[in-house]
Design an enzyme around this catalytic site. Sequence first.
Site, PDB file in Angstrom:
ATOM      1  N   ASP A 149       0.750  -1.156  -0.082  1.00  0.00           N
ATOM      2  CA  ASP A 149       0.002   0.085   0.097  1.00  0.00           C
ATOM      3  C   ASP A 149       0.877   1.429   0.106  1.00  0.00           C
ATOM      4  OD1 ASP A 149      -2.866   1.233  -0.011  1.00  0.00           O
ATOM      5  OD2 ASP A 149      -2.108   1.698   2.061  1.00  0.00           O
ATOM      6  N   GLU A 183       1.460  -0.598  -5.161  1.00  0.00           N
ATOM      7  CA  GLU A 183       0.085   0.143  -5.308  1.00  0.00           C
ATOM      8  C   GLU A 183       0.740   1.560  -5.449  1.00  0.00           C
ATOM      9  OE1 GLU A 183      -1.876   3.006  -4.812  1.00  0.00           O
ATOM     10  OE2 GLU A 183      -1.646   2.788  -2.393  1.00  0.00           O
ATOM     11  N   ASP A 200     -11.052   1.849  -1.769  1.00  0.00           N
ATOM     12  CA  ASP A 200     -11.302   3.587  -1.615  1.00  0.00           C
ATOM     13  C   ASP A 200     -12.032   3.917  -2.331  1.00  0.00           C
ATOM     14  OD1 ASP A 200      -9.695   3.618   0.843  1.00  0.00           O
ATOM     15  OD2 ASP A 200      -7.801   3.838  -0.375  1.00  0.00           O
TER      16      ASP A 200
END
Length: 500
Positions: A295, A343, A395
């Site tokens: 992430d 990511e 998200d």
Amino acid sequence: MSAVAGRRGGILLHLTSLPSPGAIGQLGPAAEAFVDWLAAADQAVWQILPSGPPGFGDSPYGAHSSRAGNPLLISPLELFESGLLPRSVLPSSPATPRVDFARAREDQERILGHAFKAYEQRPEVRVRFEELLAPEASWLDDWSLFAALKEAHEGAPWTAWEDPLRDRRREDLDRTRHRLRHRIAFHRFVQGCFLEQWRRFRRRVRAAGVQVLGDLPIYCSADSVEVWQRRDLFELAADGHPSHVAGVPPDYFSPRGQTWGNPLYRWDRHRAEGFRWWTDRLASALQRFDLLRLDHFRGFEAFWRIPANAESAAAGEWRPGPGGDLFTAFVGTREGLAPLIAEDLGVVTPEVEALRRSFDLPTMRVLQFAFDEPGSVHLPHAIPRRAVVYTGTHDNDTTVGWWRSLGDQAKRRARSYLGPGPIHSALQRAAYTSPAELAILPAQDVLGLGPEARMNRPGSAVGNWAWRLSPQDLGTGEAERLAELIAVSDRGPETETAAG
């Protein structure tokens, strides 16, 4: 071996969203049923969100530990089948429409308390658990103490504890370990339950030909055992509170930017230790998952540093991260970086792209970003082979919700590109037929659900992470439709075999 071998498809669904009985999704029968559905749909990957003990706002990205398992995910039925629970304690109510975290915590404390009492009377189970947990000692001992101390302080963050405990004075910690030894033993037991059930879950997933894709947040929660344990590795004031915090400048998700509140790393100190803390963290995560999404990958190249007392994220500045040195150190502990996925959404500079390419990590693309302006790198035809493509992430709004809020000009571009038909179906087909090695669909998009099924709204601290599947949501029809898409887009098992 590549992180994403051949052309494959996958589904994004967090474990808490499963339709287990009671207030929250869990390991056990509901997870096994979903694995069967994935196999019927010819899906090769199941992506989940971080599975640690959630902290503020019940966010999986704000866990109290990046290594401990979430006690709320432990299946009572599997505890019953192992002889640690009487049938009378099993949840009798059906799945709640949305996750009820408060009720789940209350129920699980009661259930695990019953199981612990039975465990204490079963020497053979204690021996089995101690053998299971022995390799986890490097993090488990501190986690069990941390969890017991949080209980003793009614959930208060470690920065609010008495100074000797906050500052980890050895003699005070030794006295506390003795005083709280029963609750420390309970938290060790809970992690034994999680680890035993997780290993059973992984065996079931492997048998179905599915891999589990995990998610590793770049930052730790300020109220986490990792920060309490190694304050020297984080940017903290003398009282333990962050002096500077993580976030991002204004972007697609938030025009004002985002202040996450996580403490930043003292990268100079990590470097001086040969990045041992980080290489241990990565190795631990890769013992739990087959693949791992890093992430906020761009934070490894440069990170947004915000003064802790700033009014908004706009007050931050870019600072250099560890760059390739961290990953070089990790490569030295294993054979390459094959299971990692970057990511790299948001502000991606040439330096970030060079870092990703230098370690041959797959990039990420999101089709909901493809139509905001002409020539987007997220357009299906522009996606490179070395990529993981999503219709949307946790998200994003669901695709149906995104479409309802999309401007007219972007809608015209999308329709011109995608053609007619339900938008969630059109985006699914675009993802599957793109060049990307791995195409992942959120379960909400498979079902064509609206904004009521959104998982997270970045920048909002409440009302997130609560969406759940209904038991009847994913049936044979959806599995057959996805299996057909897998076949026509050459993402089936036979393609992977042919690729060698």
